[in-house]
Design a protein around this motif. Structure first.
Motif, short mmCIF file in Angstrom:
data_model
loop_
_atom_site.label_atom_id
_atom_site.label_comp_id
_atom_site.label_asym_id
_atom_site.label_seq_id
_atom_site.Cartn_x
_atom_site.Cartn_y
_atom_site.Cartn_z
N UNK A 35 -1.89 8.25 12.44
CA UNK A 35 -2.30 9.25 11.44
C UNK A 35 -1.60 8.99 10.11
N UNK A 36 -0.33 8.59 10.18
CA UNK A 36 0.41 8.29 8.95
C UNK A 36 -0.25 7.13 8.20
N UNK A 37 -0.63 6.10 8.95
CA UNK A 37 -1.25 4.93 8.33
C UNK A 37 -2.60 5.29 7.73
N UNK A 38 -3.36 6.11 8.47
CA UNK A 38 -4.67 6.52 7.96
C UNK A 38 -4.52 7.28 6.63
N UNK A 39 -3.58 8.23 6.60
CA UNK A 39 -3.36 8.99 5.37
C UNK A 39 -2.80 8.10 4.26
N UNK A 40 -1.82 7.26 4.62
CA UNK A 40 -1.21 6.38 3.62
C UNK A 40 -2.24 5.39 3.06
N UNK A 42 -5.51 5.94 2.84
CA UNK A 42 -6.40 6.70 1.96
C UNK A 42 -5.73 6.96 0.62
N UNK A 43 -4.44 7.35 0.65
CA UNK A 43 -3.70 7.59 -0.59
C UNK A 43 -3.60 6.32 -1.41
N UNK A 44 -3.30 5.21 -0.74
CA UNK A 44 -3.15 3.93 -1.42
C UNK A 44 -4.47 3.51 -2.07
N UNK A 45 -5.57 3.67 -1.35
CA UNK A 45 -6.88 3.29 -1.88
C UNK A 45 -7.24 4.14 -3.09
N UNK A 46 -6.99 5.45 -2.97
CA UNK A 46 -7.30 6.36 -4.08
C UNK A 46 -6.47 6.01 -5.31
N UNK A 47 -5.18 5.76 -5.12
CA UNK A 47 -4.32 5.41 -6.25
C UNK A 47 -4.70 4.06 -6.86
N UNK A 48 -5.07 3.12 -6.00
CA UNK A 48 -5.49 1.80 -6.51
C UNK A 48 -6.73 1.95 -7.40
N UNK A 49 -7.66 2.80 -6.96
CA UNK A 49 -8.87 3.03 -7.77
C UNK A 49 -8.51 3.70 -9.10
N UNK A 50 -7.55 4.64 -9.05
CA UNK A 50 -7.13 5.31 -10.28
C UNK A 50 -6.45 4.34 -11.23
N UNK A 51 -5.65 3.43 -10.68
CA UNK A 51 -4.99 2.42 -11.52
C UNK A 51 -6.02 1.52 -12.19
N UNK A 145 5.27 3.19 1.35
CA UNK A 145 5.04 4.17 2.42
C UNK A 145 4.11 3.57 3.48
N UNK A 146 3.03 2.92 3.03
CA UNK A 146 2.08 2.32 3.96
C UNK A 146 2.73 1.19 4.75
N UNK A 147 3.47 0.33 4.07
CA UNK A 147 4.11 -0.81 4.75
C UNK A 147 5.14 -0.33 5.78
N UNK A 148 5.87 0.73 5.43
CA UNK A 148 6.87 1.25 6.37
C UNK A 148 6.20 1.85 7.60
N UNK A 149 5.08 2.56 7.39
CA UNK A 149 4.36 3.14 8.53
C UNK A 149 3.80 2.05 9.43
N UNK A 150 3.26 1.00 8.82
CA UNK A 150 2.73 -0.13 9.60
C UNK A 150 3.86 -0.82 10.37
N UNK A 151 5.01 -0.96 9.73
CA UNK A 151 6.15 -1.60 10.41
C UNK A 151 6.61 -0.77 11.61
N UNK A 152 6.66 0.56 11.43
CA UNK A 152 7.05 1.42 12.56
C UNK A 152 6.03 1.34 13.68
N UNK A 153 4.74 1.33 13.32
CA UNK A 153 3.70 1.21 14.35
C UNK A 153 3.82 -0.11 15.09
N UNK A 154 4.01 -1.19 14.35
CA UNK A 154 4.10 -2.51 14.99
C UNK A 154 5.32 -2.61 15.89
N UNK A 155 6.42 -1.98 15.47
CA UNK A 155 7.62 -1.98 16.31
C UNK A 155 7.36 -1.19 17.60
N UNK A 156 6.67 -0.07 17.47
CA UNK A 156 6.32 0.73 18.66
C UNK A 156 5.37 -0.05 19.55
#
Length: 247
Positions: A35-40, A42-51, A145-156
């Motif tokens: 869920x963290x990765x999904x939200x992160x 979405x946030x990353x994509x939205x911010x990238x589009x805004x940039x 935030x996204x990279x940290x969530x992915x790293x935690x998921x991969x470690x799990x």
């Protein structure tokens, strides 16, 4: 069907290992990081589009400023040429002098208007640059935030997969000594009964469906030969008898 009591007992070991594998698979699917990765994401994509939109606006405003400054420079240069002609005394006709002075005045007003445009564009460009800087910083944070969530998921994942691999090896060793026909029945029932194909009869109760046996039903089970593969009358699972079955 008949099977040695020891083989039936092994079904309980196999069931425990299969249940553990199911639990690990469920844990893998249900990690909070998903869920963290999904939200992160979405946030990353939205911010990238805004940039991208902000950078596009900044680029457009920069080109607009360049054009406005060029317009000012053209008017200024023409006014300078006219003033030079006026100061040189080369124009002697009163009408031509009047026209030249009128044009110089018009150019001065035009230059003032264009300089106001330049100032307005510069303010908008400064605002656009500020927005790009702000959004870029937010995007960089979202990336972390996204990279940290992915790293935690991969470690799990790595931890769960290591546990699953060990359990799978243990399961393979147990399954290898269970007769094929008993294994086939267990596998079919496990698929039909939500992952539990064999259950212990414990304290007069089927541990698969948790239904308590009546005295008559318990006596019927007790009357079965030790090598008979008994099925629970309620859920249909293989009912494994042990010393704690109460019979």
């Amino acid at each position: 069907m008949n099977a040695a009591p020891a083989d039936q007992i092994r079904l309980l070991d196999l069931q425990a290992l299969d249940s553990r594998l199911d639990q690990l698979a469920h844990r893998r699917r249900s990690l909070p990081e998903h869920a963290e990765i999904e939200k992160a994401t979405a946030d990353h994509t939205a911010l990238r589009d805004l940039v991208v939109a902000a950078e596009t606006q900044l680029g457009d405003t920069t080109r607009e400023q360049t054009k406005a400054e060029q317009d000012v420079e053209q008017v200024r240069a023409r006014a300078a040429r006219n003033q030079q002609r006026l100061d040189s005394g080369a124009v002697t006709s009163p009408k031509d002098l009047e026209n030249l002075q009128h044009e110089i005045g018009s150019l001065a007003r035009r230059q003032s208007d264009l300089e106001d445009v330049v100032l307005d564009v510069m303010e908008r460009m400064e605002s656009a640059q500020t927005r790009v800087t702000e959004l870029t910083a937010r995007l960089e944070h979202a990336t972390v935030v996204l990279e940290e969530a992915v790293a935690r998921r991969d470690a799990a994942f790595a931890e769960i997969d290591a546990d699953a691999a060990k359990v799978a090896r243990d399961r393979e060793a147990v399954a290898a000594v269970i007769p094929a026909d008993l294994m086939k029945l267990y596998t079919r029932l496990r698929e039909q009964q939500g992952g539990v194909g064999a259950a212990r009869l414990h304290q007069r109760r089927c541990e698969g469906c948790h239904v308590e046996f009546s005295t008559a039903d318990l006596n019927a089970v007790k009357a079965e030969p030790a090598d008979a593969v008994v099925r629970c009358e309620n859920c249909g699972r293989i009912l494994v008898r042990t010393s704690g079955s109460g019979i």
